[in-house]
Write an enzyme that holds these catalytic residues in place. Structure first.
Site, short mmCIF file in Angstrom:
data_model
loop_
_atom_site.label_atom_id
_atom_site.label_comp_id
_atom_site.label_asym_id
_atom_site.label_seq_id
_atom_site.Cartn_x
_atom_site.Cartn_y
_atom_site.Cartn_z
N HIS A 27 0.84 -1.20 0.00
CA HIS A 27 0.00 0.00 0.00
C HIS A 27 0.87 1.25 0.00
CE1 HIS A 27 -2.41 -3.28 1.64
NE2 HIS A 27 -3.51 -2.61 1.30
N HIS A 261 -3.94 3.46 -3.37
CA HIS A 261 -4.09 2.95 -2.00
C HIS A 261 -3.38 1.61 -1.80
CE1 HIS A 261 -5.96 1.70 1.79
NE2 HIS A 261 -6.16 0.53 1.20
N GLU A 410 -18.43 -3.72 24.26
CA GLU A 410 -17.68 -4.98 24.33
C GLU A 410 -16.50 -5.03 23.37
OE1 GLU A 410 -21.90 -5.87 25.65
OE2 GLU A 410 -20.98 -4.87 23.91
N HIS A 472 -30.18 -14.02 24.04
CA HIS A 472 -29.20 -13.95 25.11
C HIS A 472 -28.67 -15.33 25.53
CE1 HIS A 472 -30.40 -9.84 25.29
NE2 HIS A 472 -29.73 -9.58 26.39
#
Length: 662
Positions: A27, A261, A410, A472
């Site tokens: 890159h 890129h 999280e 859950h």
């Protein structure tokens, strides 16, 4: 004739595109555009000593835009940090020191593995938190043993990823003033202009997150960038993001184009780029002028290092106990863990309880003995029992606190836990419900890739969650965790096995450990022992000739025991194997594994309240795995277990049916 500063910047550019063209892979866009900000940081602000890789008070630099690794390797080469020209020529080649993305533990001086965008800037928050807590614990007036910055170079892609916003939000909340981000703002991604998908004002977003925002309009102006960095350092309360406007692929025929890129320039465009930059030094060569310049810079940096070493000596003399405590905790792999071998550490809890609850009791023993635990929960500490009593809450007003309130973040939590450990000084952990390990998985994977012995407290581990229902109730999550290389997943059946889980986590040197814990109460089992450290062991030995092996983990072990009692006769022997950790069991000798699971016994049944996939390596084609290969259901936990046949009666009936088919 270029001045030496400009020549140094162009040296970084040239070395980078030469690596990429030699590899025909890489890159070039970022190194060409971001070289000036990298040079401004490394030449002046960044404090390190090349002869002391593990200097505790060095500044940390994280290339969050890890695809620009050629720039990082060029910096390492120019500053004499272990990479030679030959290493640059082997860029992206098998077994080279210069892999496609920076890899911690593979290439020296890489502070953290980056590549997955957003991970680096988020991990950096953990570095900054660790710095503030160490400083609060050990600094004395006039003797600041710990006083350094964490710097990040990130791109547009990093700031698109949701994890970066999670982490930046908590960084602003915690006022991590020594965290400084250089934002390579070039408005280009692989697919084209960022406006296709990314139009918000980063400056306004970060101001709203509680950051100081600075802007450098000309990304080629090294002096302006250096001035902005100094301004950032002067702000001690807010973290700082410096938006530096750059042109991707600067100097190349593809400057400003998405095509630069992630593809090599090729010989023709490489030469055209160097010509446009006025650079005529041979490939993979650093000019004598730049070498001399770098030596001058390193000599200045060494003055700061020498001053710190002098301070360290005075600190050691004035505060010997505190200094020894610092040394004992900073190198976590050398930490004294003998307290975990004491009988008192292994004492079971006094009554039946959920393993999340017994884990809470054992955690207090661990925290007291370790003295350097640093962790917390994603807004679930009262439920997953992950707090350390008396350790205080880490906050702006209490930097010494050991408990972290991560908030509902999280993904960022897992990255921050990695950063805390990588910084040095602490054993770190994060906690949530097992089902939400989905959010954590990318950073658990990076922890495993880096060999970080961080810990995860993952509770509410099955359909025992009950009324919260299938959203859950984890099903496939144990299989997911077990599938990640270089990790340990430990699902204990009672408090003795919980002790073994914590023992394993704290003794691990290069593997992250997940503690999988129940919401519902479990029985204290007769026969559970330290053998749980082996991952699998005989909990109940057969009373007659061995005909059947029942194996289970966690809350289903007692079901296997009760089913064995119902099935075993004077002429039919049933063995029960508790297997809290398949990874640990696999690490045992072949003789031990054969002793526990003899090959000639093909009648085998595994029981676990989750996906059955990971058990077939043990039950084989002739065995049976009792589990759940659908999603769960909402209802009273007892009723849900009955629905899925995971009761003593259900397991016994299923095993008898299996035996009748044989």
């Amino acid at each position: 004739m270029q001045n030496k500063k400009q020549l140094a910047v162009n040296t970084l550019r040239a070395l980078s595109i030469d690596q990429i063209d030699e590899a025909n892979s890489g890159h070039p866009g970022l190194p060409l555009g971001a070289a000036p900000m990298a040079w401004a940081l490394w030449s002046e602000a960044l404090q390190f000593e090349r002869t002391d890789r593990n200097w505790p008070n060095r500044d940390r630099f994280i290339l969050s835009a890890g695809h620009g690794s050629a720039l990082l390797y060029s910096l390492f080469h120019v500053f004499g940090l272990g990479l030679e020209a030959e290493d640059l020529k082997n860029f992206r080649q098998l077994n080279s020191k210069t892999p496609g993305h920076p890899e911690y533990g593979h290439t020296d001086w890489v502070e953290t593995t980056t590549g997955p965008l957003g991970a680096g800037i988020s991990t950096a928050v953990g570095f900054a938190m660790a710095e503030t807590r160490l400083a609060a614990l050990y600094n004395e007036e006039g003797m600041e043993l710990i006083d350094h910055h964490t710097y990040v170079l990130c791109g547009d892609g990093d700031l698109m990823e949701g994890i970066s916003n999670e982490a930046s939000s908590i960084a602003g909340t915690l006022e991590l003033g020594k965290l400084i981000v250089l934002y390579d703002s070039n408005n280009i991604t692989i697919e084209g202009d960022t406006s296709l998908s990314f139009k918000e004002s980063i400056a306004d977003r970060y101001r709203a997150l509680g950051w100081q925002v600075l802007t450098v309009e000309d990304g080629t102006d090294v002096d302006a960038i250096s001035k902005a960095i100094e301004e950032a350092k002067a702000e001690t309360t807010k973290p700082t993001i410096i938006e530096i406007k750059t042109v991707i692929g600067f100097g190349s025929p593809l400057a400003g184009d998405a095509g630069v890129h992630g593809a090599p320039l090729g010989e023709e465009k490489n030469l055209a780029t160097k010509e446009a930059l006025g650079y005529d030094v041979a490939p993979f060569t650093v000019s004598d002028e730049v070498k001399e310049y770098v030596e001058e810079l390193l000599a200045e940096k060494k003055k700061n290092y020498d001053a710190w070493k002098e301070l360290e000596g005075r600190y050691k003399e004035t505060y010997p106990e505190k200094y020894n405590d610092f040394l004992a905790h900073y190198d976590t792999k050398a930490q004294d863990l003998s307290f975990m071998d004491e009988e008192s550490f292994w004492k079971p809890v006094e009554k039946d309880m959920a393993t999340r609850a017994s884990s809470h009791e054992i955690l207090q023993r661990v925290a007291e003995g370790m003295g350097n635990l640093f962790g917390g929960s994603a807004d679930l500490a009262p439920s997953n029992k992950s707090d350390m009593k008396g350790a205080g809450q880490y906050s702006v007003n209490n930097r010494e606190g050991g408990n972290i309130n991560f908030g509902v973040r999280e993904h960022a939590m897992a990255a921050i836990v990695n950063g805390i450990y990588l910084h040095g000084g602490f054993r770190s952990y994060g906690a949530t419900f097992l089902v939400f390990s989905d959010y954590m998985k990318p950073q658990i994977r990076l922890a495993a890739l880096m060999g970080l012995p961080v810990s995860y407290i993952l509770t509410h581990d099955s359909i025992g969650v009950g009324e919260d229902g299938p959203t859950h109730q984890p099903i496939e999550h144990l299989t997911m965790l077990r599938s990640i290389p270089n990790t340990i997943t430990f699902r204990p059946a009672d408090s003795t096995e919980v002790v073994a889980a914590w023992y394993t986590a704290m003794h691990s040197e290069e593997k992250p450990v997940s503690l999988i814990l129940t919401r519902q109460s479990v029985l204290e089992l007769e026969g559970s022992s330290k053998d749980a450290l082996k991952g699998g062991y005989i909990l109940k030995k057969e009373t007659a000739k061995l005909d059947l092996i029942l194996m289970a983990s966690g809350s289903e072990v007692h079901l296997a025991l009760e089913a064995a009692e119902a099935i075993e006769t004077e002429s039919f022997g049933v063995r029960v194997v508790s297997m809290p950790s398949q990874e640990l069991f696999e690490s045992q000798s072949d003789d031990y594994k054969e002793e526990v699971l003899p090959r000639e016994v093909s009648k085998r049944v595994a029981v676990e309240a989750g996906a059955t996939m990971s058990w077939y390596r043990y039950v084989g084609l002739d065995g049976m795995a009792l589990g759940i290969d659908t999603f769960g259901a909402s209802g009273n936990a007892k009723d849900v277990f009955e629905t899925f046949g995971l009761t003593t009666e259900g397991v016994t009936a299923s095993v008898k049916e299996y035996l009748n088919r044989r």
